[in-house]
Enzyme design. Sequence first.
Site, PDB file in Angstrom:
ATOM      1  N   LYS A  79       0.852  -1.193   0.000  1.00 46.20           N
ATOM      2  CA  LYS A  79       0.000   0.000   0.000  1.00 46.20           C
ATOM      3  C   LYS A  79       0.886   1.241   0.000  1.00 46.20           C
ATOM      4  CE  LYS A  79      -4.015   1.792   2.582  1.00 46.20           C
ATOM      5  NZ  LYS A  79      -4.913   1.517   3.735  1.00 46.20           N
ATOM      6  N   SER A 154      -9.751   1.206   2.669  1.00 45.97           N
ATOM      7  CA  SER A 154      -8.909   2.000   1.798  1.00 45.97           C
ATOM      8  C   SER A 154      -7.794   1.223   1.106  1.00 45.97           C
ATOM      9  CB  SER A 154      -8.278   3.145   2.600  1.00 45.97           C
ATOM     10  OG  SER A 154      -7.389   2.634   3.580  1.00 45.97           O
ATOM     11  N   SER A 178      -9.898  -0.968   6.930  1.00 44.43           N
ATOM     12  CA  SER A 178      -9.298  -0.785   5.607  1.00 44.43           C
ATOM     13  C   SER A 178      -8.509  -1.970   5.059  1.00 44.43           C
ATOM     14  CB  SER A 178      -8.385   0.444   5.595  1.00 44.43           C
ATOM     15  OG  SER A 178      -9.166   1.613   5.534  1.00 44.43           O
TER      16      SER A 178
END
Lengths: 489, 95
Positions: A79, A154, A178
């Site tokens: 990420k 996310s 997330s």
Amino acid sequence: MEMLDLPAHELRDAVAGRRVSAREVAERSLVRIERLDPRLKAFLTLRKDAALRDADALDASIARGEPPGPLAGVPMALKDNLCTRGVRTTCASRILGNFVPTYDATVVEKLRAAGALLVGKTNMDEFAMGSSTENSAFGPTLNPWDVTRVPGGSSGGTTAAVAAGLATAGLGSDTGGSIRQPASLCGVVGLKPTYGRVSRFGLVAFASSLDQIGPITRNVRDAALCLQAIAGPDPRDSTSASVETPDFLRDLEAGAKGLRLGIPKEYFGAGIDPEVASAVEAAIDVLRRAGATTQEVSLPHTDYGIAAYYVVAPAEASSNLARYDGVRYGLRAADTRGLLSMYEETRRQGFGREVSRRIMLGTFALSSGYYDAYYQKALKVRRRIKDDFDAAFGSVDALVCPTSPVPAFKLGEKADDPLQMYLADVFTVCLNMAGLPGISVPCGLAGGKLPIGLQILGRAFDESTVLRVARAYERETDWHSRRPEVAEA
Amino acid sequence: MKVDPALVDHVARLARLGLTPDDRLRYVSELTRILAYVEKLNTLDVAGAEPLVHPFEGRNVFRPDAVQASPPPEDGLANAPDRIEKFFKVPKVIE
């Protein structure tokens, strides 16, 4: 079987045993990314040449007889809020669009040491604020199961990449769901460790009392393997816990027999999609047949979780994001008059809508005259939420419930209604408020095509039981082996 | 909680966040709506509850008071939008 679809632990053994070269694995991963990512848009930055160089170095070290690491040759996606030395780290924000860290996050160092091949940095909601990956300054990532839908968020870039086999595993971060919610929507495994289990050094801060890094994989064993590689205390993160890291693989196959599972009744209430409810109930039946006992439990403050979370998380975010001022790194607005105007204009131009909204909300909640009524109040409710879990874990070993109330929703469906988007986190935020570990594993396909996730929640620092329950379920079913068909762009 | 444009301006100034006239209007309605939802917290009696600021409480962490290597200044300045020698350059602070 395509090499990239092998579980990480099998791929690692193949590379370690020189049945396949790390070079070949890295090349295949990069080719698949080149072919499918124009469609999915999971990656923001690729480490093409660097990943190949790493692979060659790994092959050379294995050829010299050096012991290969536990993730040797496994292509992994990171990420883009995890700092990578020399590789752009944007948080999917304009304000960090050109930010190149001069150091690696501790988890990145650890993955390198374990032999993982870091193929690239993945898309996300800006600063991890969102539940759909639509709040990215670089455009949304699409769900590999249905490209008209969101992958969740996310950590939507990593989950889409892992689901579509662009990488074998990856890391995300989970502040209010997330990791687990996108794992649920993309049909992969997502593990949020206990707060403090994994060092946050080098994770760009969103809400520091809630953030935790964790693995996203295609099966439970790989999640345990990745957690093993990244867990442990770190002198560079004073909130990393000085507890021993257990062997997460030891009890993995111990099965469900003798485990007491709690079913929190508040997680099956109004607003849950009927197909999600029935898939999760069927999953609980599977665990019962595998030998677990179940009982209904109550987490009475669940319904207040979103309201408390959307005070606490924005409050911490507004403080953390004060550092983006155009002075030391990141964007600086041009042609401003004086220092204050430089700050205000830089931040106006650099932050997207959702991030600005949360800065406003959090600044308000911390401001004089409103602090007690909002921030302090939310912290008291947070105490009650933690007390709920403590009481439940007095009589059960783990809790089982849905991860997300609905399968993947359409792109744009909730994009203009922040409150509707916040409610997507209804079954995930309370765990972060209490600092506990949880996992999402695939447990069905709504309408035969959209993944549904089973969530398993555990006691602080008891990821072993969470993983054991998840594996006990996975052994009895084959939902985790279903893969989406992704057409080229 | 009624959010009006003056409160939006006040909060934006505290946050050092520039606003366009459109932003101001949008925040009036969005913050009003979100806070109306958040106010469900007021239906709960939490009088006796100790605020939970952090999952692991009452713990301090020390390291030995020994000199350690820090990153070189060039690393710290590597991402600077503007600089003079070994300093960050900013607009004039005092007129």
